[in-house]
Design an enzyme around this catalytic site. Structure first.
Site, short mmCIF file in Angstrom:
data_model
loop_
_atom_site.label_atom_id
_atom_site.label_comp_id
_atom_site.label_asym_id
_atom_site.label_seq_id
_atom_site.Cartn_x
_atom_site.Cartn_y
_atom_site.Cartn_z
N THR A 1 0.85 -1.19 0.00
CA THR A 1 0.00 0.00 0.00
C THR A 1 0.88 1.23 0.00
O THR A 1 1.95 1.21 0.60
CB THR A 1 -0.84 0.01 1.30
N VAL B 1 -12.15 -6.70 -0.01
CA VAL B 1 -11.74 -5.31 0.21
C VAL B 1 -10.87 -5.29 1.47
O VAL B 1 -11.22 -5.92 2.47
CB VAL B 1 -12.98 -4.40 0.38
N GLY B 2 -9.75 -4.59 1.40
CA GLY B 2 -8.85 -4.53 2.55
C GLY B 2 -9.12 -3.31 3.42
O GLY B 2 -10.20 -2.72 3.39
N ASP B 3 -8.11 -2.94 4.19
CA ASP B 3 -8.24 -1.81 5.11
C ASP B 3 -8.08 -0.46 4.41
O ASP B 3 -8.56 0.56 4.92
CB ASP B 3 -7.17 -1.91 6.20
N THR C 1 -0.29 -0.25 6.63
CA THR C 1 0.03 -1.11 5.50
C THR C 1 0.09 -2.54 6.01
O THR C 1 0.20 -2.77 7.22
CB THR C 1 1.36 -0.71 4.85
N GLY C 2 0.03 -3.49 5.12
CA GLY C 2 0.10 -4.88 5.55
C GLY C 2 -1.23 -5.58 5.40
O GLY C 2 -2.07 -5.17 4.59
N GLY D 1 -4.66 -6.30 5.53
CA GLY D 1 -5.79 -5.43 5.83
C GLY D 1 -6.77 -6.00 6.83
O GLY D 1 -7.33 -5.28 7.66
N1 GLY Z 1 -3.32 -3.17 3.29
C1 GLY Z 1 -3.86 -3.42 2.03
C2 GLY Z 1 -4.72 -4.59 1.94
O1 GLY Z 1 -4.76 -5.43 2.82
O2 GLY Z 1 -5.41 -4.69 0.94
#
Ligand code: GLY
Length: 331
Positions: A188, A217-219, A239-240, A242
């Site tokens: 990210t 969908v992530g964070d 980041t990482g 989500g």
């Molecule tokens: N941090 C981005 C995701 O998990 O999509």
């Protein structure tokens, strides 16, 4: 049960020694850290792709642009990089071979815009900006987000970048889903900044985990998870993995800890610790947080070693290694 008098006395003692959190069960304090005030523009972003993003954002801040314009245009540099496999349309696809994009931003007043599960648009952050500026909503998803983008002049593109196509073809041979820490989770661009007038803004954009389930969908587009900005307090981004960030509302948690007086560094450490307490498999994942407060102090912390971030301030723009929980544990 404490008497009302005891309860009030406890509150007044607490209020003099730090910030107060009152719950229905009890009131407790978070001891305040002493701020170390820094002036000037500060831009902070995730991973080495943060260096060119910071450069663009700083250029705008030095030209007295709005904080939100600097944040947006900073991350657009990364979205436009055809070699980047985790941000923008050159990102790796999901299991169905489709790149789906998540992005959000928050401005210096705390306004927010977001898009998720968006296909074929090369600057999802700019669509998020339009959601914020032109609609009564915060978030548009999937086909609705795409329709809104096209109505606003964006062109839809099809297909995968050559690198993504190669990686997807290779992945199809096994279809195994095992994200590799600091590689696939290296995913990210989250960028937060404070300008010299004390305005905060942030932007966060990603193509998400490689080979994720279609629809995942992530964070990164979730306000409070991948990004949170509070004009009175500061900003945080993540980041990482989500899923781990969403479960603790990571960026909002960090901003709230800073509101209660914790330094950005301590707040980031606390958020990582929260993941380690709540999520049994934390040793198998990477999550990194960045934060900045009103004094211009910054924080960076991750579960695993290997999380790098870019910091631009005082005429420098440098890549730094964040401290991490697991490295600390192994000492
Ligand atoms: N941090 C981005 C995701 O998990 O999509």
């Amino acid at each position: 049960m404490p008497s009302r008098r005891t309860f009030i006395k406890n509150i007044s003692i607490a209020a003099t020694s730090g910030s107060l959190i009152a719950t229905s069960a009890k009131a407790f304090t978070v001891p305040a850290d002493k701020p170390n005030v820094t002036t000037g523009n500060i831009v902070l972003s995730t991973w080495s792709h943060g260096i060119p993003a910071n450069e663009k954002a700083m250029e705008l801040l030095n030209a007295k642009a709005r904080a939100i314009d600097a944040a947006q245009q900073g991350v657009m540099v990364v979205e436009a990089d055809p070699k980047n496999t985790s941000v923008g349309l050159s990102g790796y696809p999901d299991r169905d071979g489709i790149v789906t994009l998540d992005a959000c931003l928050m401005d210096e007043l705390g306004n927010a815009g977001s898009v998720c599960f968006l296909e074929g648009i090369d600057h999802p952050i700019s669509v998020a900006r339009l959601v914020m500026d032109k609609t009564p909503h915060v978030m548009l998803s999937g086909s609705g987000a795409l329709q809104f983008a096209i109505q606003n002049g964006f062109k839809q593109k099809k297909g995968l970048s050559p690198d993504a196509k190669r990686a997807y073809t290779e992945w199809l041979k096994t279809s195994a889903y095992k994200p590799v820490i600091n590689i696939e989770n290296h995913d990210t661009i989250g960028l937060i900044l404070r300008d010299e007038r004390g305005n905060f803004s942030g932007a966060c954009t990603t193509s998400g985990l490689a080979f994720k389930m279609h629809g995942r969908v992530g964070d990164s587009p979730i306000i409070g998870a991948g990004l949170f900005v509070d004009p009175e307090v500061g900003a945080a981004t993540a980041t990482g993995l989500g899923e781990a960030v969403i479960k603790i509302c990571g960026s909002h948690l960090i901003v709230e800890l800073m509101r209660m007086g914790q330094s950005p560094q301590r707040a980031c450490e606390e958020a990582v610790k929260r993941i380690s307490v709540k999520q049994k498999n934390f040793k198998d994942m990477q999550v990194g947080f960045l934060a900045i407060n009103k004094a211009g102090e910054i924080g960076a912390f991750a579960i695993q070693p290997g999380f790098q971030y870019a910091l631009a301030m005082n005429g420098k723009n440098e890549l730094k290694d964040a401290a991490s929980l697991l490295k600390a544990e192994r000492k």
